[in-house]
Enzyme design. Structure first.
Site, PDB file in Angstrom:
ATOM      1  N   SER A 240      11.155  75.069   4.864  1.00  0.00           N
ATOM      2  CA  SER A 240      10.793  75.696   3.600  1.00  0.00           C
ATOM      3  C   SER A 240      11.461  77.068   3.545  1.00  0.00           C
ATOM      4  CB  SER A 240       9.283  75.846   3.495  1.00  0.00           C
ATOM      5  OG  SER A 240       8.860  76.841   4.406  1.00  0.00           O
ATOM      6  N   LYS A 241      11.241  77.733   2.436  1.00  0.00           N
ATOM      7  CA  LYS A 241      11.931  79.010   2.210  1.00  0.00           C
ATOM      8  C   LYS A 241      11.710  80.010   3.337  1.00  0.00           C
ATOM      9  CE  LYS A 241      13.193  79.375  -2.513  1.00  0.00           C
ATOM     10  NZ  LYS A 241      12.336  78.636  -3.448  1.00  0.00           N
ATOM     11  N   ARG A 242      10.538  79.924   3.984  1.00  0.00           N
ATOM     12  CA  ARG A 242      10.306  80.948   4.998  1.00  0.00           C
ATOM     13  C   ARG A 242      11.194  80.772   6.227  1.00  0.00           C
ATOM     14  NH1 ARG A 242       6.760  78.983   8.923  1.00  0.00           N
ATOM     15  NH2 ARG A 242       6.022  76.952   8.223  1.00  0.00           N
ATOM     16  N   HIS A 243      11.878  79.641   6.346  1.00  0.00           N
ATOM     17  CA  HIS A 243      12.839  79.464   7.440  1.00  0.00           C
ATOM     18  C   HIS A 243      14.226  79.975   7.054  1.00  0.00           C
ATOM     19  CE1 HIS A 243       9.959  76.086   8.419  1.00  0.00           C
ATOM     20  NE2 HIS A 243       9.969  76.810   9.518  1.00  0.00           N
ATOM     21  N   GLY A 244      14.351  80.553   5.864  1.00  0.00           N
ATOM     22  CA  GLY A 244      15.671  80.959   5.384  1.00  0.00           C
ATOM     23  C   GLY A 244      15.946  80.195   4.107  1.00  0.00           C
TER      24      GLY A 244
END
Ligand code: GLU
Length: 492
Positions: A240-244
């Protein structure tokens, strides 16, 4: 029959990593087998499909270098064909009209849940006489799915997978307004496009059972399915976005090379022994579905960057120039002139060994176009103490008189100068680096001098000397090298 694969995105947003990997695997499979790779836009959801998303997907594929064969199939343009197939199934008894109102369906589901049962459609119109249809209700057309037995798929990644037919209900093929559903459209399109292999994310596995049943009811051969595990982040959670960034375009923006992106995507769930670095030609030669892992793949930004560093080192200088020239020219128009390109190319062999992204590469060469007097980093500032300034003054005079201006000649001359001064080369080279680049770190100093050329080198040295002169006049000095390590001892 030759292999025909397809990438079938729903154009509702950017091309994300999962979609890009699906496209790559289908592309590789087709290229490996000398078959064709088709592109189909599943744009039947009018509200969510946008022209911007279509453009973003095409741009992403183009950037990745994944070319498709034939023209793009737009699902929305094939509605009539989809509806016709549903009607033919209806005529043959493989489908039936269902007159349930939405309220009735909701009540049926609520009741089933309350009784602890499943909320599947119970088939109440399956065998009912249409003469009993309530007035004023437009029917949907439902698939008469098999109720007994099981449906088995020989999935090329997951192996044989099966489901009890009782677990699937009679899905809608045509809505009450006559529009085809997604499930019907996919089956008809896969058939009409002659798709032999459908490689896609394993979130579509349940769909594959329904689609297979429909294929069989239509007396068509379903494609071979290969459901690939979803992509997770390094922490094991779904990507998801929190991984980049999840959108492929963001990787282009930070200066990942398409070749590196393909390499990284390929390694997301596919392996070839211990090989990490795989170029596209090798990938086409080696790719097959038996080496796709069943476990979730992990996306790792650091790994992508290190692969990117490798692909940058392997790239031709001229190709890298083409990549970074527009990035540099945005701030420094000189970069886009013959002279500017010459400076970049002179340093490229060394600069490309250090950069992990094109942005880093461009940044590492931006000093070539800074206007003197250069802004100095604090470390560079400290290298230019009074002693160093005096030596640079003498060096300036020597360089002005020097015959020729090439890397080897410059190195010889500067070394001889250092010897004459009775100091190590570093005592000259480091302040010189600061004066010419504004930093304490740069490509080799003689290569830098050669790249800048005599005139620019002298202009930069001169600018440092002018500032030094002004400081001497006002009594303001840069710290000596003795105090340079300790900012608290800047005053003498
Ligand atoms: N349109 C679907 C998606 O974007 C893919 C359907 C398929 O590959 O069969 O997830």
């Amino acid at each position: 029959m030759g292999v025909v694969t397809r990438f079938a995105p729903s154009p509702t947003g950017m091309l994300h990593l999962g979609g890009a990997r699906t496209a790559l695997f289908n592309w590789l499979y087709a290229r490996h087998h000398g078959g064709s790779f088709r592109l189909r836009l599943e744009d039947t959801d009018r509200k969510r499909s946008t022209p911007e998303a279509v453009a973003a997907i095409l741009e992403g594929l183009d950037w990745l270098g994944l070319d498709w064969d034939g023209s793009i199939v737009r699902q929305s343009e094939r509605r009539e064909r989809h509806a016709e197939v549903a009607r033919s199934l209806l005529a043959g008894g493989g489908a039936y009209r269902c007159y349930c109102t939405p309220e009735e369906l909701a009540a049926m589901r609520a009741e089933a849940r309350a009784a602890g049962g499943s909320a599947l459609y119970d088939g109440r119109w399956r065998d009912r006489d249409p003469a009993q249809a309530p007035p004023g209700v437009d029917p949907v057309i439902r698939f008469r799915a098999p109720r007994e037995g099981e449906t088995v798929l020989g999935d090329l990644v997951q192996g044989p997978v099966r489901i009890d037919n009782a677990a699937l209900d009679d899905m809608v093929l045509l809505r009450a307004d006559g529009t085809p559903t997604y499930m019907l459209s996919v089956v008809v399109d896969d058939h009409d496009m002659g798709i032999t292999h459908a490689i896609r994310g394993d979130d579509h596995l349940t769909n594959a059972f329904r689609q297979t049943q429909l294929f069989r009811a239509l007396d068509w051969e379903p494609p071979a399915y290969a459901h690939i595990p979803l992509i997770h982040g390094p922490d094991g959670a779904k990507l998801s976005k929190r991984h980049g960034a999840v959108a492929v375009g963001a990787y282009a923006d930070i200066g990942i090379l398409p070749a590196a992106m393909r390499n990284a995507l390929l390694r997301l769930g596919w392996s070839h022994g211990d090989d990490e670095i795989i170029d596209t030609d090798q990938a086409v030669r080696w790719f097959d579905l038996d080496a796709v892992n069943r476990g979730a793949a992990r996306f790792d930004m650091e790994k992508l960057q290190s692969l990117n560093g490798h692909h940058i080192r392997e790239s031709a200088d001229s190709a890298l120039l083409a990549e970074i020239e527009p990035r540099l020219a945005a701030n420094h128009p000189v970069a886009a002139t013959d002279e500017g390109r010459g400076r970049i190319l002179a340093l490229m062999p060394e600069a490309k060994t250090r950069a992990k992204t094109l942005v880093e590469l461009a940044d590492s060469l931006a000093f070539l176009f800074h206007e003197p007097p250069l802004a100095m980093t604090p470390k560079a500032e400290r290298l230019l103490d009074i002693e160093a300034q005096a030596r640079l003054g003498a060096l300036f005079c020597m360089l002005e008189e020097l015959d020729g201006w090439d890397e080897a000649g410059l190195e010889g001359a500067v070394r001889a100068f250092a010897e004459g001064e009775g100091v190590g080369l570093g005592k000259i080279a480091q302040p010189l680096r600061a004066a010419l680049t504004g930093s304490h770190a740069s490509p080799g100093i003689f290569a830098v001098m050669a790249a800048l050329g005599r005139e620019e080198t002298l202009v930069r040295l001169h600018a440092v000397m002018v500032i030094a002169g002004e400081r001497t006049a006002t009594g303001e000095h840069v710290a000596s090298s003795a105090g340079a390590e300790d900012p608290g001892r800047n005053e003498r």
